[in-house]
Design a protein around this motif. Structure first.
Motif, mmCIF file in Angstrom:
data_model
loop_
_atom_site.group_PDB
_atom_site.id
_atom_site.type_symbol
_atom_site.label_atom_id
_atom_site.label_comp_id
_atom_site.label_asym_id
_atom_site.label_seq_id
_atom_site.Cartn_x
_atom_site.Cartn_y
_atom_site.Cartn_z
ATOM 1 N N ALA A 11 0.807 -1.226 0.000
ATOM 2 C CA ALA A 11 0.000 0.000 0.000
ATOM 3 C C ALA A 11 0.838 1.272 0.000
ATOM 4 N N GLY A 12 2.093 1.201 0.463
ATOM 5 C CA GLY A 12 2.950 2.381 0.461
ATOM 6 C C GLY A 12 2.337 3.536 1.232
ATOM 7 N N ALA A 13 2.460 4.735 0.673
ATOM 8 C CA ALA A 13 1.954 5.940 1.334
ATOM 9 C C ALA A 13 0.457 6.132 1.165
ATOM 10 N N GLY A 14 -0.206 5.214 0.455
ATOM 11 C CA GLY A 14 -1.660 5.258 0.387
ATOM 12 C C GLY A 14 -2.250 5.937 -0.838
ATOM 13 N N GLY A 15 -1.447 6.202 -1.865
ATOM 14 C CA GLY A 15 -1.990 6.897 -3.031
ATOM 15 C C GLY A 15 -3.110 6.152 -3.713
ATOM 16 N N LEU A 16 -2.910 4.856 -3.962
ATOM 17 C CA LEU A 16 -3.943 4.065 -4.619
ATOM 18 C C LEU A 16 -5.153 3.894 -3.707
ATOM 19 N N ALA A 17 -4.915 3.613 -2.428
ATOM 20 C CA ALA A 17 -6.020 3.432 -1.484
ATOM 21 C C ALA A 17 -6.830 4.711 -1.321
ATOM 22 N N LEU A 18 -6.141 5.842 -1.291
ATOM 23 C CA LEU A 18 -6.830 7.119 -1.162
ATOM 24 C C LEU A 18 -7.731 7.370 -2.371
ATOM 25 N N GLY A 19 -7.228 7.041 -3.561
ATOM 26 C CA GLY A 19 -8.038 7.185 -4.757
ATOM 27 C C GLY A 19 -9.245 6.270 -4.745
ATOM 28 N N LEU A 20 -9.045 5.022 -4.314
ATOM 29 C CA LEU A 20 -10.156 4.072 -4.247
ATOM 30 C C LEU A 20 -11.189 4.501 -3.209
ATOM 31 N N GLU A 21 -10.716 5.073 -2.107
ATOM 32 C CA GLU A 21 -11.637 5.580 -1.093
ATOM 33 C C GLU A 21 -12.561 6.629 -1.691
ATOM 34 N N LYS A 22 -12.007 7.531 -2.489
ATOM 35 C CA LYS A 22 -12.819 8.578 -3.115
ATOM 36 C C LYS A 22 -13.800 7.993 -4.126
ATOM 37 N N ALA A 23 -13.461 6.818 -4.681
ATOM 38 C CA ALA A 23 -14.342 6.157 -5.644
ATOM 39 C C ALA A 23 -15.430 5.338 -4.972
ATOM 40 N N GLY A 24 -15.454 5.322 -3.633
ATOM 41 C CA GLY A 24 -16.532 4.633 -2.920
ATOM 42 C C GLY A 24 -16.164 3.304 -2.319
ATOM 43 N N PHE A 25 -14.866 3.009 -2.196
ATOM 44 C CA PHE A 25 -14.412 1.751 -1.611
ATOM 45 C C PHE A 25 -13.971 1.956 -0.165
ATOM 46 N N ASP A 26 -14.189 0.937 0.653
ATOM 47 C CA ASP A 26 -13.697 0.924 2.030
ATOM 48 C C ASP A 26 -12.638 -0.167 2.167
ATOM 49 N N PRO A 27 -11.484 0.129 2.782
ATOM 50 C CA PRO A 27 -10.459 -0.912 2.915
ATOM 51 C C PRO A 27 -10.774 -1.897 4.039
ATOM 52 N N ALA A 28 -10.733 -3.176 3.699
ATOM 53 C CA ALA A 28 -10.797 -4.211 4.733
ATOM 54 C C ALA A 28 -9.420 -4.387 5.372
ATOM 55 N N LEU A 29 -8.366 -4.166 4.556
ATOM 56 C CA LEU A 29 -7.002 -4.306 5.049
ATOM 57 C C LEU A 29 -6.056 -3.602 4.094
ATOM 58 N N LEU A 30 -5.067 -2.898 4.662
ATOM 59 C CA LEU A 30 -3.960 -2.349 3.888
ATOM 60 C C LEU A 30 -2.682 -2.958 4.429
ATOM 61 N N LEU A 31 -1.846 -3.430 3.526
ATOM 62 C CA LEU A 31 -0.659 -4.189 3.927
ATOM 63 C C LEU A 31 0.581 -3.567 3.307
ATOM 64 N N ASP A 32 1.618 -3.390 4.117
ATOM 65 C CA ASP A 32 2.919 -2.974 3.608
ATOM 66 C C ASP A 32 3.987 -3.449 4.585
ATOM 67 N N ARG A 33 5.153 -3.761 4.059
ATOM 68 C CA ARG A 33 6.208 -4.283 4.928
ATOM 69 C C ARG A 33 7.034 -3.181 5.574
ATOM 70 N N LYS A 34 6.928 -1.937 5.082
ATOM 71 C CA LYS A 34 7.751 -0.850 5.599
ATOM 72 C C LYS A 34 7.048 -0.145 6.754
ATOM 73 N N ALA A 35 7.757 -0.044 7.876
ATOM 74 C CA ALA A 35 7.180 0.587 9.057
ATOM 75 C C ALA A 35 6.793 2.029 8.793
ATOM 76 N N VAL A 36 7.615 2.760 8.032
ATOM 77 C CA VAL A 36 7.335 4.176 7.807
ATOM 78 C C VAL A 36 6.091 4.356 6.938
ATOM 79 N N ALA A 37 5.876 3.466 5.978
ATOM 80 C CA ALA A 37 4.668 3.544 5.158
ATOM 81 C C ALA A 37 3.426 3.279 6.005
ATOM 82 N N CYS A 38 3.513 2.297 6.874
ATOM 83 C CA CYS A 38 2.374 1.997 7.759
ATOM 84 C C CYS A 38 2.108 3.169 8.701
ATOM 85 N N GLU A 39 3.169 3.825 9.150
ATOM 86 C CA GLU A 39 2.996 5.001 10.014
ATOM 87 C C GLU A 39 2.280 6.113 9.252
ATOM 88 N N THR A 40 2.663 6.328 7.996
ATOM 89 C CA THR A 40 1.990 7.329 7.169
ATOM 90 C C THR A 40 0.500 7.027 7.054
#
Length: 317
Positions: A11-40
């Motif tokens: 998921a990284g910094a959330g660019g794709l998820a943020l776009g999908l959220e605006k399109a009417g999607f709700d995340p069941a789970l976002l996954l990333d291996r980097k601690a800093v990305a998850c913190e963001t």
């Protein structure tokens, strides 16, 4: 009508998820291996379910709320052709791509969205990868389509071509069409950054914006293993130089009232985020280089929104 649910991997910094959220999607789970990305992600969306783990180690059986979601999405690390780089450099990216496709076996989404390099769509160097994906998806009852989008066509002030795979279960596929451009003209760098360039009273802001008439070159985050924060390879730096921007570094702040009106300026990290079309209030964790890399690796949210709306339209048909 309830919102569509999605799982977003890498998921990284959330660019794709943020776009999908605006399109009417709700995340069941976002996954990333980097601690800093998850913190963001957690800084900006505390309610999102964020899991810090490697996709290669992820077991959906331990997260059964991910089963039978509407969409599995992935803005994956960029694969590289084995024809141009050593095998060890591209193996990990290809494993993540294959793991995403195999994850569809477990969670059985109604749709799958993968965003990566344009060459993945039709380059002969990736023919074997596409054949693997074809076999897996057809076995699972999906039909799919490869295509290339340019973020500039969706209001992002950047020439950023993205290779996209959209797969849908057989019954939904006939209703799917790739998104069409949402803007009639591309937004130049000067228009996108003029206000921020003038924020500290720089007298050259208007003149600089008036000559920065091109969209930005593709922002690249660079490797986590080497190098600092700059705006890209030699050709990219030359394109920035034509707009009086030093592409070899990132600034700590925009020019001020005492800076030369005609001088060469540097882009700041918040300005890089604007060029990726992140909302101004989106916060990135980490120090300057780490923040810039998250931005450069991200998928611009408006592209995610356009893709999400096209997928949602097909799923509701």
């Amino acid at each position: 009508m309830s919102k569509l649910r999605f799982v977003d991997v890498c998921a990284g910094a959330g660019g794709l998820a943020l776009g999908l959220e605006k399109a009417g999607f709700d995340p069941a789970l976002l996954l990333d291996r980097k601690a800093v990305a998850c913190e963001t992600l957690r800084l900006n969306r505390p309610a999102w379910n964020v899991l810090e783990t490697d996709l290669l180690d992820f077991d959906p059986a331990e997260h059964q709320h991910t089963y039978d979601v509407d969409l599995l999405s992935a803005g994956l690390p960029r694969v590289k052709s084995s024809a141009t780089v050593a095998r060890a450099e591209t193996e990990e990216e290809l494993r993540l791509l294959e793991a995403t496709v195999l994850l569809a076996h477990s969670i059985q989404p109604r749709a799958l969205l993968i965003e990566n390099v344009p060459g993945l769509v039709d380059s002969p160097n990736f023919e074997g990868v596409r054949e693997f994906i074809r076999k897996e998806l057809e076995h699972l009852g999906y039909r799919f389509r490869w295509f290339v989008l340019n973020a500039a066509d969706f209001g992002v002030p950047q020439d950023r071509k993205q290779g996209v795979l959209v797969a849908l279960k057989e019954r939904y596929f006939p209703a799917f069409s790739p998104p069409v451009p949402t803007v009639s003209e591309h937004i130049p760098v000067g228009r996108a950054l003029r206000r921020s360039m003038a924020a500290r009273g720089w007298p050259g802001a208007d003149a600089w914006a008036a000559q920065a008439l091109s969209v930005a070159p593709t922002l690249v985050g660079g490797s986590d293993k080497r190098g600092g924060a700059d705006l890209g390879p030699t050709g990219t730096k030359k394109a920035w130089a034509r707009m009086r921007v030093n592409g070899g570094t990132l600034g700590n702040e925009v020019p001020g009232p005492d800076d030369s009106p005609s001088g060469v300026i540097t882009i700041t990290v918040p300005q890089a985020a604007l060029l990726q079309s992140f909302p101004p209030d989106w916060v990135f964790a980490g120090k300057k280089t780490v923040r810039y890399r998250q931005i450069g690796h991200a998928s611009p949210p408006p592209v995610g929104t356009a893709l999400g709306r096209s997928i949602a339209a097909a799923l509701s048909s």
